[in-house]
Design an enzyme around this catalytic site. Sequence first.
Site, mmCIF file in Angstrom:
data_model
loop_
_atom_site.group_PDB
_atom_site.id
_atom_site.type_symbol
_atom_site.label_atom_id
_atom_site.label_comp_id
_atom_site.label_asym_id
_atom_site.label_seq_id
_atom_site.Cartn_x
_atom_site.Cartn_y
_atom_site.Cartn_z
ATOM 1 N N SER A 39 -25.244 4.488 131.091
ATOM 2 C CA SER A 39 -26.018 5.287 130.152
ATOM 3 C C SER A 39 -25.440 6.692 130.123
ATOM 4 O O SER A 39 -24.964 7.201 131.140
ATOM 5 C CB SER A 39 -27.492 5.327 130.578
ATOM 6 O OG SER A 39 -28.189 6.366 129.921
ATOM 7 N N ARG A 80 -13.939 -20.031 86.719
ATOM 8 C CA ARG A 80 -13.718 -19.025 87.758
ATOM 9 C C ARG A 80 -14.721 -17.912 87.515
ATOM 10 O O ARG A 80 -14.824 -17.403 86.405
ATOM 11 C CB ARG A 80 -12.290 -18.476 87.734
ATOM 12 C CG ARG A 80 -11.482 -19.007 88.891
ATOM 13 C CD ARG A 80 -10.140 -18.368 89.129
ATOM 14 N NE ARG A 80 -9.330 -18.196 87.957
ATOM 15 C CZ ARG A 80 -8.664 -17.065 87.694
ATOM 16 N NH1 ARG A 80 -8.751 -16.028 88.500
ATOM 17 N NH2 ARG A 80 -7.930 -16.968 86.621
#
Length: 443
Positions: A278, A317
């Site tokens: 930490s 497409r």
Amino acid sequence: MNPPDTDTGLLSPGWAGSPAADATGDGAFLQALLDAEAALTRAQSALGLAPAEAATAVARAAEASRFDVRSLAERARAGGNPVIPLVAELTGAVGAEYGPYVHRGATSQDIMDTAAMLVAHRTLGLVLADLARVAEALARLAAEHRTTVLPGRTLTQHAVPTTFGLKAAGWRALVLDARDRVTAVRGSLPVQLGGAAGTLAAFAVYGAEDATALVAAYAREAGLGIPVLPWHTLRTPIADLAGCLAFTAGALGRIAADVLTLSRTEIAELAEDSGGGSSAMPHKANPVRSTLIAAAARRAPHLAATLYGSLVAEDERPAGAWHAEWEPLRELLRLTGGAARDAAELTEGLRVNAAAMREHLDLTHGLIVSERLSAELAPVLGRARAKTLLTELARRSHTEDRTLAELLAEEPELKDLDLADLTDPARYTGSATALTDRALERR
């Protein structure tokens, strides 16, 4: 030194530095695009549609290091995809004599989709290697702790005893399920080849008597599967990838969720081998591997949802649906690959505190075996009397801070029962050991 805007994973510690990160980066994707182009020329050469020298020339030029990926990315905006500027550069690199054989008959999506399948195929191979490590580590844990008893928890509360071996065997079963899904999907990933609108028409113009044979040759050259149809708008391969990757992230997230819970300070039944520090609290050893896996598991379903949404692709497409897949697919591959890497490290170093597990079985003063007692006392006292007695003794156990075994021993009606056995949590794990052994038979 990397340019400041290069994506190195600064905000993505879950996949930064992983094999999957290398396999999905811009350089890797660029190489996959070039590999797709080279495979197409080789396939045409194999069928006599291009000279062998053309295949050699394209293969020689198709090296990612020869191209400026940033320039390609910037110029991709003009046509909506990077294949257009890449084909122009690759054609120039091949030279005037054989340049016309680059990309001949194909459309941009053929190359983009094939490259995506190549990247996925390569990345899934890395994921499978890490899943194998996870499965092996979990098999060892399950075997070692097949009789290690701990509280089973349902809806966050102690329920009945179980074993850590069974828990680890369950984790492994999910990992093997993920492995099987990834293996099946990886083996089915196809090339894409259809030409402008999925009819293969241009290849006939270039001399192909049977253009479908070219698709098969292309698949062989690329090392991918042969599609039944061009899948420009038939996005099953993408959906399959979405499903297996999200499942895998979730399966690994399931392990992480248990580790995060059981490694809490006040529980401490599990611990990561080397926790993270930490910035403000020197005493902390955070379960970082589990945290990163959990983060990946939370994100994966949403990325998969985008890929599933692209199934709704119009015409021959689509505009937008196909383009929407690229980033979430890559991120899903990265996240899952990173999670598999972290899961391997997590499970190989996981520390099991069997003493804490045993100690926690007594937190409810023996009430963790109340289910067993309800069944065992019913024939002796009658069902109604047994329920009433256990309810009363449960209350007294809390108010008087006494164990259930002590209170039961004061009941004259129960003097002939082996209360030590009946109230021992370690003697009420059902078929946990047999289930663990059966699960470990799976390979």
